[in-house]
Write an enzyme that holds these catalytic residues in place. Structure first.
Site, mmCIF file in Angstrom:
data_model
loop_
_atom_site.group_PDB
_atom_site.id
_atom_site.type_symbol
_atom_site.label_atom_id
_atom_site.label_comp_id
_atom_site.label_asym_id
_atom_site.label_seq_id
_atom_site.Cartn_x
_atom_site.Cartn_y
_atom_site.Cartn_z
ATOM 1 N N ASP A 19 1.159 -1.266 -0.009
ATOM 2 C CA ASP A 19 0.095 0.007 -0.001
ATOM 3 C C ASP A 19 0.791 1.259 0.010
ATOM 4 O O ASP A 19 2.174 1.256 0.566
ATOM 5 C CB ASP A 19 -1.000 -0.139 1.261
ATOM 6 C CG ASP A 19 -2.149 1.067 1.300
ATOM 7 O OD1 ASP A 19 -2.516 1.372 0.041
ATOM 8 O OD2 ASP A 19 -2.562 1.460 2.006
ATOM 9 N N ASN A 67 -10.929 -2.254 -5.189
ATOM 10 C CA ASN A 67 -10.215 -1.500 -5.955
ATOM 11 C C ASN A 67 -11.037 -1.442 -7.523
ATOM 12 O O ASN A 67 -10.677 -0.450 -8.257
ATOM 13 C CB ASN A 67 -9.047 -1.974 -6.064
ATOM 14 C CG ASN A 67 -8.010 -1.757 -5.101
ATOM 15 O OD1 ASN A 67 -7.162 -2.561 -4.980
ATOM 16 N ND2 ASN A 67 -8.418 -0.909 -4.173
#
Ligand code: IPE
Ligand code: IPE
Ligand code: MG
Length: 246
Positions: A19, A67
């Site tokens: 991330d 996502n």
């Protein structure tokens, strides 16, 4: 740092939530996709370092079910990156077998084809298995496993008494590998974001603030040193575990 690692106790399976790509790029006044591109380079470095250290499975959270809700240009850029960065040469050089977990049917056909080819070309490599979680979420995976088990009940292949924890594990996308020993999340967030919920039951968790494009071999080594400093008790007492290890 490297000499602090006990090479005999390196985690067999490391899972990573990669991330911070977007924030890394934004801080540089660049589009988010620039951060994803830089993240690919980190994947290469870390994969190679894991093979060097003797890690057997590396599972990388690359694109979550959630996502898909990002702006379509970012989704397209990520799909393009998957397509261009799966290079056989790198897998062959490191003797790495490639696998993918997730709802692959949702991916563009060209990506599906590339994934399939890469899996086939690398199937006989044995030093490490690198798994990417793509269009993956743990709740999706557990729901699918439940459906498969229910179907087997309906078809009378299984009875209620046959269903154990192993039945669930065998019906997960990850049934070809052990559970992660160590989970690393880069980018500073302290959450799991729908990753491997079943498999992480007893994994050691390690969070660091470093954005994924800046994550280096020494950061990985630091995570492993932290892992090795912990006592995994699996519900037992400290004394019990010490006696077992004598
Ligand atoms: C992780 O980086 C990669 C993906 C989720 C595809 P992000 O894109 O989430 O980066 P941040 O968290 O916005 O910085
Ligand atoms: C998790 O990162 C998914 C991947 C790294 C692929 P996100 O950036 O999507 O997670 P949240 O939304 O901050 O929890
Ligand atoms: Mg993020």
């Amino acid at each position: 740092m490297a000499e602090e690692i006990d090479i005999k106790r390196v985690p067999q399976h490391i899972a990573i939530i990669m991330d911070g790509n977007g924030r890394w790029a934004t801080e540089r006044n660049k589009p988010r996709s620039y951060g994803h591109q830089a993240g690919v380079e980190t994947v290469r470095r870390i994969t190679s370092e894991c093979t060097r250290l003797g890690v057997k499975y590396l599972t990388l959270y690359t694109f979550s079910t959630e996502n898909w809700n990002r702006p379509s240009d970012e989704v397209a850029a990520l799909m393009g990156l998957v397509l261009t960065s799966l290079e056989d040469e790198i897998f062959m050089k490191n003797d790495v077998r490639f696998r993918v977990i997730g709802d692959i049917g949702r991916l563009p056909e060209a990506v599906q084809k590339k994934l399939q080819e890469t899996m086939e070309h690398t199937a006989k490599n044995t030093t490490m298995t690198m798994v990417i979680a793509l269009s993956y979420s743990a709740r999706w995976e557990i729901t699918e496993a439940t459906r498969r088990i229910a179907k087997q009940l309906q078809d009378k292949i299984l009875t209620l008494d046959d269903i154990t924890e192993e039945t669930l594990s065998e019906n997960m996308n990850t049934n070809f590998m052990p559970d992660p020993d160590l989970l690393i999340r880069t980018g500073g967030e302290l959450r799991i974001s729908n990753y491997l919920l079943w498999q992480l039951a007893y994994s050691e968790l390690y969070f660091c603030d470093t954005y994924w494009p800046d994550f280096r071999e020494n950061d990985l080594q630091q995570a492993i040193v932290s892992f090795q400093s912990r006592q995994r008790r699996f519900g037992k007492t400290e004394t019990q575990v010490e006696n077992e290890n004598k």
